[in-house]
Design an enzyme around this catalytic site. Structure first.
Site, short mmCIF file in Angstrom:
data_model
loop_
_atom_site.label_atom_id
_atom_site.label_comp_id
_atom_site.label_asym_id
_atom_site.label_seq_id
_atom_site.Cartn_x
_atom_site.Cartn_y
_atom_site.Cartn_z
N PHE A 120 5.46 4.39 -2.92
CA PHE A 120 4.53 3.63 -2.09
C PHE A 120 3.22 3.48 -2.86
O PHE A 120 2.94 4.29 -3.75
CB PHE A 120 4.27 4.39 -0.78
CG PHE A 120 4.65 3.64 0.46
CD1 PHE A 120 5.92 3.10 0.60
CD2 PHE A 120 3.73 3.48 1.49
CE1 PHE A 120 6.27 2.42 1.77
CE2 PHE A 120 4.08 2.79 2.66
CZ PHE A 120 5.36 2.27 2.79
N HIS A 249 -4.00 -4.45 6.10
CA HIS A 249 -2.76 -4.31 5.33
C HIS A 249 -2.54 -5.62 4.61
O HIS A 249 -2.68 -6.69 5.20
CB HIS A 249 -1.60 -3.99 6.28
CG HIS A 249 -0.36 -3.51 5.59
ND1 HIS A 249 0.39 -4.33 4.80
CD2 HIS A 249 0.23 -2.29 5.55
CE1 HIS A 249 1.41 -3.63 4.31
NE2 HIS A 249 1.33 -2.40 4.74
N LEU A 263 3.60 -6.62 10.92
CA LEU A 263 3.65 -5.99 9.60
C LEU A 263 4.91 -6.28 8.80
O LEU A 263 6.01 -6.31 9.33
CB LEU A 263 3.54 -4.47 9.78
CG LEU A 263 3.24 -3.76 8.47
CD1 LEU A 263 1.78 -3.95 8.08
CD2 LEU A 263 3.55 -2.29 8.55
N GLU A 266 5.22 -2.03 3.33
CA GLU A 266 4.94 -1.84 1.91
C GLU A 266 6.20 -1.44 1.14
O GLU A 266 6.27 -1.58 -0.08
CB GLU A 266 3.88 -0.74 1.79
CG GLU A 266 3.24 -0.62 0.46
CD GLU A 266 2.02 0.29 0.52
OE1 GLU A 266 1.26 0.23 1.51
OE2 GLU A 266 1.82 1.07 -0.41
N HIS A 388 -4.90 -3.38 10.35
CA HIS A 388 -3.77 -2.46 10.46
C HIS A 388 -4.14 -1.06 10.92
O HIS A 388 -3.43 -0.45 11.72
CB HIS A 388 -3.12 -2.39 9.07
CG HIS A 388 -1.87 -1.58 9.01
ND1 HIS A 388 -0.78 -1.81 9.82
CD2 HIS A 388 -1.52 -0.52 8.23
CE1 HIS A 388 0.17 -0.95 9.52
NE2 HIS A 388 -0.25 -0.15 8.58
P1 FAD Z 1 0.09 6.31 18.41
O1 FAD Z 1 1.44 6.56 17.88
O2 FAD Z 1 -0.37 4.91 18.43
O3 FAD Z 1 0.05 6.78 19.87
C1 FAD Z 1 -1.07 6.50 20.68
C2 FAD Z 1 -0.73 6.96 22.05
O4 FAD Z 1 -1.91 6.99 22.83
C3 FAD Z 1 0.25 6.07 22.80
O5 FAD Z 1 1.16 6.89 23.48
C4 FAD Z 1 -0.64 5.31 23.80
O6 FAD Z 1 0.05 4.92 24.95
C5 FAD Z 1 -1.65 6.39 24.10
N1 FAD Z 1 -2.94 5.94 24.64
C6 FAD Z 1 -3.86 5.14 24.05
N2 FAD Z 1 -4.93 5.00 24.87
C7 FAD Z 1 -4.67 5.75 25.98
C8 FAD Z 1 -5.36 6.00 27.19
N3 FAD Z 1 -6.58 5.47 27.44
N4 FAD Z 1 -4.78 6.79 28.12
C9 FAD Z 1 -3.55 7.33 27.91
N5 FAD Z 1 -2.85 7.12 26.78
C10 FAD Z 1 -3.41 6.34 25.83
N6 FAD Z 1 1.92 5.08 8.75
C11 FAD Z 1 2.64 5.79 7.83
O7 FAD Z 1 2.26 6.89 7.46
N7 FAD Z 1 3.81 5.31 7.35
C12 FAD Z 1 4.30 4.11 7.72
O8 FAD Z 1 5.37 3.73 7.26
C13 FAD Z 1 3.56 3.33 8.67
N8 FAD Z 1 4.01 2.11 9.09
C14 FAD Z 1 3.33 1.44 10.07
C15 FAD Z 1 3.83 0.24 10.56
C16 FAD Z 1 3.16 -0.45 11.58
C17 FAD Z 1 3.71 -1.74 12.09
C18 FAD Z 1 1.96 0.06 12.10
C19 FAD Z 1 1.21 -0.67 13.16
C20 FAD Z 1 1.46 1.26 11.62
C21 FAD Z 1 2.12 1.95 10.60
N9 FAD Z 1 1.64 3.16 10.11
C22 FAD Z 1 2.35 3.87 9.18
C23 FAD Z 1 0.47 3.78 10.73
C24 FAD Z 1 0.93 4.79 11.76
O9 FAD Z 1 2.10 4.35 12.40
C25 FAD Z 1 -0.12 5.04 12.83
O10 FAD Z 1 -1.35 5.27 12.22
C26 FAD Z 1 0.27 6.26 13.63
O11 FAD Z 1 1.56 6.09 14.17
C27 FAD Z 1 -0.71 6.57 14.73
O12 FAD Z 1 -0.17 7.63 15.46
P2 FAD Z 1 -0.99 8.33 16.61
O13 FAD Z 1 -0.15 9.47 17.09
O14 FAD Z 1 -2.36 8.61 16.15
O15 FAD Z 1 -1.07 7.21 17.72
#
Ligand code: FAD
Length: 630
Positions: A120, A249, A263, A266, A388
């Site tokens: 990557f 991104h 997306l 990568e 992103h």
């Molecule tokens: P999330 O998984 O987004 O979870 C957020 C949670 O908070 C959800 O359950 C939502 O419902 C909840 N929430 C939000 N606001 C509230 C509220 N007010 N009240 C109650 N619940 C709430 N990263 C990598 O390392 N490798 C990859 O291959 C990669 N690919 C990606 C592909 C895509 C299309 C995208 C968009 C991102 C990618 N990323 C990747 C980045 C990575 O996926 C995210 O940064 C990461 O999943 C974020 O995880 P998190 O647990 O912080 O939040």
């Protein structure tokens, strides 16, 4: 009107990778834990992660180790990272991936049966543990399975599966509550389905709400990413750092318009895909910046050889960190060498056999076929930058995830520091696991140390209730109009390339939108009413947009996810500063203060060569380094 009430030790807001890992840890440490998420359980953003989780396990190249990963992460973040977080992350990511395997995750394998790792951008060695291009799905599935396993244990031990860990799905938190001493005492929200109000009485809250992408028009993020956790933290008195750094991104879909921003992983480039302009040129060779000159191939032949012989060749520039590739695409399009729909071409069809493309990139094949009627095994994709990821977020203690407010913790995309000015692909999934676990442990240990449980004040509940219901009580402006204008403002004026006049214009725009947001209203009842939900989300998006724009105006340099047209260079003086966002005493405005970046620990800074450090740090810091290694 009745408010439903629950009592927990730890409330985790968010059920993505960070939230689930935090909740599992808090429960494993004996705490009664609630997981609250505004989307369906299982539909967190993490599910969308395609490429993989970065962890220096050394399965594909045994030269890899935590020190190489640490160096890559710091380089990717242009040395603005919280180095303690980058250190913990690099050291602990392998254990977190192996732990997932022990809990049932099925990663792709190497020929000798180890967890396979893929290349990557910005990672020196193949490092991303993956499951095809559906890694996030497997990560969430495994963590959910672990939650269920713990619930089954609780059923056996206590006769109640939800005695120690319970999921509240489609439930949005709108306010954090504090006691008279300023400590967290709970969280307030509503059920999306029926609009009923709900109160969690809890001494510790872990924010794991993800990012802010919905403040921009073109984004890879889905509807939940409205910066709720960032705003909840600010409103509770915590600080946000690095908010000027947004990752665009390089490869989002550009066509058809309805799917613009979605997306394109990568991994397409990691597995051999190349970027070409309308003249058919592999233009990335023209965009290798000075700081990376010795690390990237200067000819197509060398870049191509690297895929099979990494020991004797340098990687192709298509695998530069994301900020570099996004800016290069932007420049090609602006120079009139873009694709017909305003992107550039990403071609894997001429690089790998069709069957191999379908095996390695099944989701991409499906996505393009279904959404754009493009067969990526036969023709190139058209791609362009998309909003992103936000590097900025809640300022936390690296070891415990604790924010500046007693009882408040944060992990995952909502927290700031780990990725500095630019995140390397794959470093988010590992970040979620490493710091999710640490925040869950931090919250459990905080609760253990409490002499008395902070009390929820009835006035704060009444205020949160009034705030939540206000949009239903007025027939004000349509919130969708305010939202669209905010998205346009941020995309056009605080996007991938910024300049002072435009960011100032954006701030004036945000000020006006804040006024308008006070007057937005929703018709209809509280039963599943998205207009009402958006009225509430607008407060959050406006707050985070103000943070992004204010910090972007102050930082007079270009670094990672912050490119200033009027200050194109990277400044060693600015590297020493972090911008910290807070709220003015009356809560109406975002304030931004400069704070010194702590100096890197001696054993960490000496992992770098002097020649490399010289590109990033001040003469004064360099003199300290010289004295250290003498
Ligand atoms: P999330 O998984 O987004 O979870 C957020 C949670 O908070 C959800 O359950 C939502 O419902 C909840 N929430 C939000 N606001 C509230 C509220 N007010 N009240 C109650 N619940 C709430 N990263 C990598 O390392 N490798 C990859 O291959 C990669 N690919 C990606 C592909 C895509 C299309 C995208 C968009 C991102 C990618 N990323 C990747 C980045 C990575 O996926 C995210 O940064 C990461 O999943 C974020 O995880 P998190 O647990 O912080 O939040």
């Amino acid at each position: 009107m009745e408010i439903e009430r629950h009592e927990y030790d730890v409330v985790v807001i968010g059920a993505g990778g960070a939230g689930l890992r935090a909740a599992i840890e808090a429960r494993q440490q004996g705490k009664r834990t609630a997981i609250v998420c505004k989307s369906l359980f299982g539909k967190a953003h993490t599910v969308m992660a395609e490429g993989g989780a970065a962890a220096a396990m050394g399965n594909v190249n045994s030269d890899d180790n935590w020190m190489v990963h640490f160096r890559d992460t710091m380089r990717g973040g242009k040395f603005l990272n919280n180095w303690r977080m980058a250190e913990l992350h690099a050291k602990e990511a392998p254990d977190r991936v192996w732990e997932l395997e022990a809990w049932g995750a099925l990663f792709d394998r190497t020929k000798d049966g180890k967890i396979s790792q893929r290349n990557f951008g910005g990672h020196e060695y193949p490092r991303l543990a993956h499951v095809g291009d559906r890694t996030g799905l497997e990560l969430i599935r495994t963590l959910q399975q672990r939650v269920v396993a713990l619930q089954q244990e609780d059923e056996r031990l206590h006769g109640d599966a939800e005695a120690y860990i319970k999921v509240f799905q489609e439930c949005t938190v709108t306010r954090l509550l504090k006691d008279d001493e300023g400590a967290i005492s709970g969280a307030f929200g509503y059920w999306r389905e029926n609009g009923r109000l709900i109160l969690f009485d809890a001494p510790a809250v872990v924010l794991a709400t993800g990012g802010i992408g919905k403040s921009y028009v073109v984004t890879s993020n889905s509807w939940e990413y409205t910066g709720d956790g960032h705003a909840l933290a600010l409103l509770a008195g915590a600080k946000l750092i690095n908010m000027e750094f947004i990752q665009f991104h390089p490869t989002g879909m550009v066509w058809p318009p309805s799917v613009r921003g979605i997306l394109v992983t990568e991994s397409v480039r990691g597995d051999g895909g190349v970027l070409r302009n309308s003249e058919g040129k592999r233009f990335m060779f023209d965009y290798i910046p000075e700081v990376f000159k010795d690390k990237y191939a200067t000819t197509e032949e060398e870049g191509d050889r690297w895929y099979t012989d990494q020991a004797n060749n340098r990687r192709p520039p298509e695998l530069l960190p994301r900020d570099e590739v996004a800016r290069a695409i932007n420049s090609e399009v602006k120079a009139g060498r873009g694709s017909p729909q305003g992107g550039v071409f990403l071609d894997v069809s001429s690089r790998l056999p069709a069957a191999e493309i379908i095996r390695r990139l099944p989701s991409m094949h499906h996505q393009f076929k279904e959404l754009a009627d493009v067969d990526i095994t036969a023709e190139p994709m058209q791609v362009g930058p998309t909003c992103h990821y936000i590097m900025g977020g809640v300022e936390v203690d690296a070891d415990t995830g604790a924010a500046d407010v007693p009882g408040l913790f944060a992990a995952g995309e909502v927290s700031g520091g780990m990725h500095g000015s630019n995140r390397l692909g794959g470093n988010s999934l590992s970040d979620l696991l490493v710091f999710g676990r640490r925040a869950g442990a931090g919250a459990a240990s905080y609760v253990n140390g409490l002499a008395a449980r902070p009390q929820v004040s009835e006035e704060s509940v009444a205020a949160a209730k009034a705030e939540a219901l206000a949009p239903l009580e007025r027939s004000g402006e349509n919130p969708y109009e305010v939202h669209q204008e905010l998205q346009r403002t941020m995309n056009e004026l605080v996007g991938i390339i910024r300049k002072a006049e435009e960011v100032t214009e954006a701030l004036e725009g945000v000020e006006k939108l804040k006024e308008r947001a006070h007057g937005v209203g929703a018709t209809g009842s509280r039963i599943y009413n998205p207009g009402w939900h958006l009225c509430l989300d607008l407060r959050n998006m406006l707050l985070v947009s103000e943070c992004v724009a204010k910090a972007a105006l102050i930082r007079q340099e270009s670094r990672g996810g912050h490119t200033r047209d009027d200050f194109p260079g990277m400044s060693p003086e600015w590297r020493r500063k972090i911008l910290v966002c807070g709220l003015s005493p009356d809560g109406s405005d975002v304030t931004v203060e400069e704070k010194a970046q702590p100096a890197m620990r001696d054993d960490l800074i000496t992992l770098f060569d002097r020649a490399e450090l010289k590109k990033y740090i001040t003469e004064e810091e360099l003199a300290d380094f010289d004295a250290l290694v003498k």
